[in-house]
Design a protein around this motif. Structure first.
Motif, mmCIF file in Angstrom:
data_model
loop_
_atom_site.group_PDB
_atom_site.id
_atom_site.type_symbol
_atom_site.label_atom_id
_atom_site.label_comp_id
_atom_site.label_asym_id
_atom_site.label_seq_id
_atom_site.Cartn_x
_atom_site.Cartn_y
_atom_site.Cartn_z
ATOM 1 N N UNK A 133 14.981 -43.661 20.459
ATOM 2 C CA UNK A 133 15.034 -44.330 19.161
ATOM 3 C C UNK A 133 13.669 -44.874 18.762
ATOM 4 N N UNK A 134 12.902 -45.324 19.757
ATOM 5 C CA UNK A 134 11.571 -45.856 19.476
ATOM 6 C C UNK A 134 10.681 -44.780 18.881
ATOM 7 N N UNK A 135 10.599 -43.633 19.480
ATOM 8 C CA UNK A 135 9.685 -42.595 19.010
ATOM 9 C C UNK A 135 10.201 -41.901 17.752
ATOM 10 N N UNK A 136 11.483 -41.601 17.702
ATOM 11 C CA UNK A 136 11.997 -40.785 16.610
ATOM 12 C C UNK A 136 12.126 -41.559 15.312
ATOM 13 N N UNK A 137 12.517 -42.825 15.369
ATOM 14 C CA UNK A 137 12.899 -43.526 14.150
ATOM 15 C C UNK A 137 12.004 -44.708 13.780
ATOM 16 N N UNK A 138 11.017 -45.060 14.597
ATOM 17 C CA UNK A 138 10.200 -46.227 14.257
ATOM 18 C C UNK A 138 9.384 -45.991 12.984
ATOM 19 N N UNK A 139 8.624 -44.887 12.939
ATOM 20 C CA UNK A 139 7.813 -44.602 11.755
ATOM 21 C C UNK A 139 8.688 -44.370 10.529
ATOM 22 N N UNK A 140 9.796 -43.674 10.712
ATOM 23 C CA UNK A 140 10.703 -43.425 9.589
ATOM 24 C C UNK A 140 11.242 -44.736 9.042
ATOM 25 N N UNK A 141 11.625 -45.643 9.932
ATOM 26 C CA UNK A 141 12.229 -46.901 9.490
ATOM 27 C C UNK A 141 11.221 -47.762 8.736
ATOM 28 N N UNK A 142 10.036 -47.938 9.304
ATOM 29 C CA UNK A 142 9.072 -48.846 8.674
ATOM 30 C C UNK A 142 8.409 -48.232 7.438
ATOM 31 N N UNK A 143 8.263 -46.917 7.404
ATOM 32 C CA UNK A 143 7.579 -46.294 6.269
ATOM 33 C C UNK A 143 8.559 -45.878 5.178
ATOM 34 N N UNK A 144 9.574 -45.106 5.541
ATOM 35 C CA UNK A 144 10.477 -44.557 4.527
ATOM 36 C C UNK A 144 11.572 -45.534 4.114
ATOM 37 N N UNK A 145 11.971 -46.429 5.009
ATOM 38 C CA UNK A 145 13.070 -47.350 4.706
ATOM 39 C C UNK A 145 12.543 -48.695 4.204
ATOM 40 N N UNK A 146 11.670 -49.326 4.986
ATOM 41 C CA UNK A 146 11.145 -50.632 4.585
ATOM 42 C C UNK A 146 9.988 -50.518 3.599
ATOM 43 N N UNK A 147 9.360 -49.350 3.498
ATOM 44 C CA UNK A 147 8.292 -49.152 2.531
ATOM 45 C C UNK A 147 6.927 -49.611 2.990
ATOM 46 N N UNK A 148 6.697 -49.751 4.285
ATOM 47 C CA UNK A 148 5.385 -50.136 4.792
ATOM 48 C C UNK A 148 4.417 -48.960 4.642
ATOM 49 N N UNK A 149 3.138 -49.251 4.590
ATOM 50 C CA UNK A 149 2.135 -48.188 4.517
ATOM 51 C C UNK A 149 2.097 -47.428 5.848
ATOM 52 N N UNK A 150 1.577 -46.216 5.812
ATOM 53 C CA UNK A 150 1.509 -45.402 7.022
ATOM 54 C C UNK A 150 0.634 -46.053 8.086
ATOM 55 N N UNK A 192 20.125 -48.305 10.384
ATOM 56 C CA UNK A 192 19.273 -48.485 11.565
ATOM 57 C C UNK A 192 19.591 -49.794 12.283
ATOM 58 N N UNK A 193 19.999 -50.826 11.536
ATOM 59 C CA UNK A 193 20.402 -52.067 12.184
ATOM 60 C C UNK A 193 21.636 -51.847 13.053
ATOM 61 N N UNK A 194 22.638 -51.170 12.513
ATOM 62 C CA UNK A 194 23.851 -50.896 13.284
ATOM 63 C C UNK A 194 23.566 -49.973 14.460
ATOM 64 N N UNK A 195 22.683 -49.002 14.253
ATOM 65 C CA UNK A 195 22.323 -48.097 15.348
ATOM 66 C C UNK A 195 21.671 -48.864 16.488
ATOM 67 N N UNK A 196 20.762 -49.772 16.163
ATOM 68 C CA UNK A 196 20.104 -50.571 17.200
ATOM 69 C C UNK A 196 21.108 -51.442 17.950
#
Length: 437
Positions: free
Chosen positions: A1-18, A172-176
Motif C-alpha cells: 500500500x505504501x508504494x502503490x498508493x502513496x503518490x496516487x493518494x497525495x497527488x491525485x486525491x489530496x491534490x498535492x504537487x508532485x 483510502x481511509x477505509x483501506x488503511x
C-alpha cells in the motif's frame, strides 16, 4: 500500500504537487533505510524484554508503532483547511511517516531474522522462507482485492466517478483501517502462537595473539561468530547488496508508478489501479512455482539473466521475481554464515541500499514531472510511459551487469574460510594465523 498508493493518494486525491508527494515518500524511505540497519544491529545485541525473546520484543514494538501511525498517513491533515499551505501539511505527515517506517523496519527485520532461531536445518529455513513469501503475496493480493471492492462499489457516497479525486478520500481511509485491522489480528496470532527460544547473550571477544585456538583434550577448535564489522570486509557482501538494490528498484519503481501510468497514460478508470496490480501479483505468484524446474534445467543465474528482458520490456513487477532468483545463492550463504548474532544486521544492511535508492529515484522522477502543480496535463501521457520503460529498463541493465559480475566472480565468504574451520592448527602458527585473518 505504501508504494502503490502513496503518490496516487497525495497527488491525485489530496491534490498535492508532485514534488511534495515525492518528498513524503523520500522521507519515508530515508527513515526506513536508516532505521533498518540500526534496528538490525540492536536486535542482534539486545537480550529481549524480560522473558520475551529479543526478536519478538522488537516485533512487538514495531507492530505498535505501525498501528498508531499508519492510519494517519492515509487520512487528510487534521485541522487543515483549503487555505493551509502544503508545506505545513507536509510537516504534519512527516512524524507519522517516520514512526511508521521505524515500526515497519523493526517488524520486518525481527520477523525475518527470527527464522534462523526457530529452526536449525537448512531445509527448515528454506521452508519457513517459502511460507513467509507465500503469505507476503497473500497480503498483497488482499490489499489490492479490498481496494478493488472499495473503488468499485463506493457505497454510501455520491455516484462513483471514473477519475480519482477528493471524493475518494474515504476509500483510502477505509483501506488503511482495514489493512491495519487485519495486520493487528495476525500479529496477535503470531505473538501468541510463536515461541522464541531463549539464548544466553553471548558477547564475542576480539581474537588476540594470546587467545588459544585449540582447547585442551580432543575438542575441536572454537568457531567464532561473524560480527557486523566482519561483513563490511567481505566483497560478497557488496556484490549481493548491489544486485539486491537493483532488483528491488525494478519491483518498487514499477509498483510505485503503475497506478499513475494506468490513470494518466492509459486513461483507464480508477478501479484498474487495483485490478491490474492484483492480476500482476497473482500471475507472479503462480509463475514462481515454475522456477524450481527451470532452475534445475538451465541453472539459477541463467534463468535470472533471462528474466531481465521481460522485466525491462514488459514492465511488470512480478517478472522481477526472475531477477530476484539470482539472489538465492548469495543470500542463502549469508543466511547460513551469519548465524544468530549478526543475521539482523545482514538483512538490515541489504535493505538500506534498497530503501534509500528507491526514495532518491522517486524524488528525481517527481522533479522531472512536466506539470508538477496540476493533476494531469498532456505531457503526463508520455512522461509516465517513459518512466515505466526507460527507468525500469535502465535499472534492469544495471542488475544485468551486477549479475554478470557475480557469474564471473562467484560469491564466497572469505572470513568463513579462514576462521570457521574445524581443522586443528599447530600452536606455533596461532599468532601468524590471527594476523593473517
Amino acid at each position: 500500500m505504501w508504494f502503490t498508493y502513496l503518490l496516487v493518494y497525495f497527488h491525485a486525491v489530496l491534490g498535492y504537487s508532485t514534488t511534495h508527494a515525492g518528498a513524503l515518500l523520500l522521507v519515508g524511505q530515508v527513515a526506513d533505510g536508516v532505521c533498518t540497519p540500526l534496528v538490525g544491529y540492536e536486535s542482534d545485541r539486545s537480550a529481549g524484554c524480560g522473558r520475551y525473546g529479543r526478536r519478538k520484543s522488537w516485533h512487538l514494538v514495531g507492530t505498535v508503532c505501525v498501528l498508531v501511525s499508519f492510519p494517519f498517513i492515509f487520512n487528510p491533515c487534521l485541522g487543515c483547511t483549503e487555505a493551509t499551505p502544503q508545506w505545513a501539511a507536509l510537516i504534519y505527515f512527516i512524524p507519522f511517516i517516520v514512526i511508521f517506517q521505524f515500526g515497519w523496519a523493526a517488524t520486518q527485520i525481527s520477523h525475518l531474522s527470527l527464522i534462523p532461531e526457530l529452526v536449525t536445518t537448512d531445509h527448515e529455513k528454506v521452508e519457513l522462507t517459502a511460507f513467509r513469501y507465500a503469505f507476503t503475496v497473500a497480503a498483497n493480493i488482499t490489499v489490492y482485492g479490498v481496494a478493488w471492492l472499495l473503488l468499485h462499489f463506493q457505497l454510501g457516497h455520491s455516484g462513483p466517478t471514473e477519475q480519482l479525486g477528493k471524493p475518494d478520500i474515504h476509500v483510502f481511509r477505509n483501506l488503511a483501517l482495514i489493512v491495519v485491522a487485519v495486520g493487528a489480528v495476525f500479529s496477535l496470532l503470531f505473538h501468541l502462537g510463536t515461541k522464541e527460544r531463549r539464548h544466553p547473550q553471548a558477547w564475542l571477544l576480539e581474537p588476540e595473539e594470546h587467545t588459544p585456538l585449540l582447547q585442551k583434550g580432543h575438542k575441536s577448535p572454537p568457531r567464532p561468530l561473524l560480527l557486523w564489522k566482519h561483513w563490511l570486509r567481505e566483497p560478497a557482501f557488496y556484490q549481493v547488496a548491489m544486485l539486491y538494490m537493483a532488483t528491488r528498484l525494478i519491483v518498487n519503481l514499477s509498483q510505485t508508478y503503475i497506478a499513475m501510468y494506468l490513470t494518466n497514460s492509459l486513461m483507464l478508470p480508477k478501479k484498474f489501479i487495483a485490478t491490474i496490480p492484483l492480476v500482476m501479483y497473482i500471475s507472479g505468484f503462480l509463475s514462481s512455482f515454475l522456477m524450481k524446474p527451470i532452475n534445475r534445467w538451465i541453472g539459477r543465474n541463467v534463468s535470472s539473466l533471462g528474466g531481465m528482458g521481460p522485466a525491462s520490456r514488459c514492465n511488470r513487477a512480478p517478472l522481477g521475481l526472475w531477477v530476484g532468483r539470482a539472489l538465492g545463492c548469495g543470500m542463502r550463504l549469508m543466511l547460513l554464515v551469519s548465524l544468530q548474532h549478526s543475521g539482523a544486521f545482514v538483512y538490515g544492511a541489504m535493505s538500506f541500499t534498497d530503501k534509500v535508492a528507491n526514495g532518491v529515484a522517486v524524488m528525481a522522477i517527481q522533479n522531472l514531472h512536466p506539470c508538477p502543480t496540476q493533476l494531469c496535463c498532456a505531457g503526463c501521457v508520455e512522461f509516465y510511459h517513459w518512466v515505466m520503460v526507460v527507468v525500469t529498463g535502465g535499472v534492469a541493465v544495471i542488475a544485468t551487469v551486477c549479475l554478470c559480475c557475480i557469474m564471473v566472480w562467484p560469491i564466497r565468504v572469505r572470513f568463513r574460510e579462514s576462521w570457521l574451520t574445524a581443522t586443528p592448527v599447530p600452536a606455533t602458527s596461532t599468532r601468524r594465523r590471527c594476523r593473517g585473518a
